[in-house]
Design a protein around this motif. Structure first.
Motif, short mmCIF file in Angstrom:
data_model
loop_
_atom_site.label_atom_id
_atom_site.label_comp_id
_atom_site.label_asym_id
_atom_site.label_seq_id
_atom_site.Cartn_x
_atom_site.Cartn_y
_atom_site.Cartn_z
N GLY A 1 -5.85 1.35 -5.55
CA GLY A 1 -6.13 2.76 -5.32
C GLY A 1 -5.90 3.14 -3.87
N ALA A 2 -6.27 2.25 -2.94
CA ALA A 2 -6.05 2.53 -1.52
C ALA A 2 -4.56 2.62 -1.20
N MET A 3 -3.75 1.76 -1.82
CA MET A 3 -2.30 1.82 -1.59
C MET A 3 -1.71 3.14 -2.10
N MET A 4 -2.15 3.57 -3.28
CA MET A 4 -1.63 4.82 -3.82
C MET A 4 -2.08 6.01 -2.98
N SER A 5 -3.32 5.96 -2.49
CA SER A 5 -3.80 7.04 -1.62
C SER A 5 -2.99 7.09 -0.33
N ALA A 6 -2.69 5.91 0.25
CA ALA A 6 -1.87 5.87 1.46
C ALA A 6 -0.47 6.40 1.18
N SER A 7 0.07 6.08 0.01
CA SER A 7 1.41 6.56 -0.34
C SER A 7 1.45 8.08 -0.47
N ARG A 8 0.41 8.67 -1.04
CA ARG A 8 0.38 10.13 -1.20
C ARG A 8 0.36 10.84 0.15
N PHE A 9 -0.27 10.23 1.14
CA PHE A 9 -0.36 10.83 2.47
C PHE A 9 0.72 10.30 3.42
N ALA A 10 1.75 9.65 2.85
CA ALA A 10 2.87 9.12 3.64
C ALA A 10 2.40 8.17 4.73
N ASP A 11 1.38 7.39 4.40
CA ASP A 11 0.82 6.42 5.35
C ASP A 11 1.51 5.07 5.10
N SER A 12 2.63 4.85 5.77
CA SER A 12 3.42 3.66 5.52
C SER A 12 2.66 2.39 5.91
N ARG A 13 1.95 2.42 7.02
CA ARG A 13 1.20 1.24 7.45
C ARG A 13 0.12 0.88 6.44
N ALA B 1 -0.08 -2.58 4.55
CA ALA B 1 -1.33 -3.32 4.73
C ALA B 1 -1.88 -3.77 3.38
N GLY B 2 -1.78 -2.90 2.39
CA GLY B 2 -2.22 -3.27 1.05
C GLY B 2 -1.42 -4.42 0.47
N ILE B 3 -0.10 -4.43 0.73
CA ILE B 3 0.75 -5.52 0.24
C ILE B 3 0.33 -6.85 0.87
#
Length: 280
Positions: A230-242, A246-248
């Protein structure tokens, strides 16, 4: 004669020392090789990300990703997401392991049960069970019950098939010897068949554990909420590449730790087995 015996014992001691030294060097080399390859990959990542051939959005440097992981750890977001993902994956894995070993054992003992479940296992095992995720969401909602359920549904199949294969591969001589010694069918199953099938069962568990982690993360990505996925998808929605990278990295570390932990448990449970003697 005394000198000959003394010389022989010294030669034997030197040979044992040499074998022990070679074994230790082999262990050090194998562990060092794994660390070396990971270091090379991380250095290549850092160098390529800073080479200017890609933007920081497409591939942030590993140092920046590590700083993001550290920041999430300090704020507590990392531990909250990690704890939820581990809870869902391990709960589903434990339930799948318990039910899978039980069902596989019953199928091995009962022709009627095997007649009923064998087609279901044969059809369901190669099928991507994650395709049922929309149905599980409709039935169970978006919370932990649905996420754990899809983990169980995916992870139980390799455990059942490994249990069946392990019990089918038990040497008939062991069963005959147990029966000749007056063992009951229950004693044969618990004291002869299951211990003999344990290496194969543990192999099925080693397959099911990373599956449980993968499916838990996919379910979190699809359903949202807290957790590594969920954190990775949230970061993706806000264009947060880092945040995405980081999730990976976090998932890779968790998966590696789980696999190593289960391999350690396997070594302790099979200390009596031939494969343990071959490794040492």
């Amino acid at each position: 004669m005394a000198r000959v015996d003394e010389t022989t014992s010294l030669a034997g001691a030197e040979a044992r020392i040499s074998r022990d030294a070679v074994r230790r060097l082999d262990v050090v080399f194998r562990s060092g090789a794994g660390i070396f390859s990971i270091l090379v990959l991380l250095i290549a990542w850092e160098v390529f990300a800073r080479s200017g051939k890609v933007t920081a959005f497409m591939l942030p440097p590993f140092s920046a990703v590590a700083q993001r992981i550290y920041a999430d750890a300090v704020t507590g977001d990392l531990w909250r997401n990690l704890g939820l993902t581990m809870f869902r994956a391990l709960t589903g894995f434990v339930i799948a392991a318990t039910c899978g070993v039980t069902l596989g054992t019953i199928m091995a003992r009962s022709r009627t049960v095997r007649w009923f479940f064998d087609p279901i296992i044969s059809v369901g095992f190669p099928m991507p069970k994650i395709a049922f995720l929309p149905i599980i969401i409709l039935w169970l909602g978006l919370y932990d019950v649905s996420k754990i359920s899809v983990v169980i549904f995916e992870a139980i199949f390799p455990v059942v098939t490994a249990t069946l294969a392990g019990l089918a591969g038990v040497e008939r001589e062991l069963i005959w010897s147990g029966r000749n010694m007056g063992a009951s069918e229950r004693e044969l199953m618990w004291q002869v068949a299951l211990p003999a099938a344990l290496p194969q069962i543990l192999t099925g568990l080693q397959v099911a554990l990373p599956i449980a982690l993968i499916v838990a993360i996919i379910a979190e990505m699809a359903m949202g909420g807290y957790g590594l996925g969920g954190a990775m998808m949230s970061a993706s929605r806000f264009a947060d590449s880092r945040g995405v990278f980081a999730g990976i990295v976090e998932i890779a570390i968790v998966g590696y730790a789980l696999i190593k932990a289960l391999a350690f448990i396997r070594g302790r449970l099979l200390v009596w087995h031939q494969e343990s003697a071959e490794q040492h």
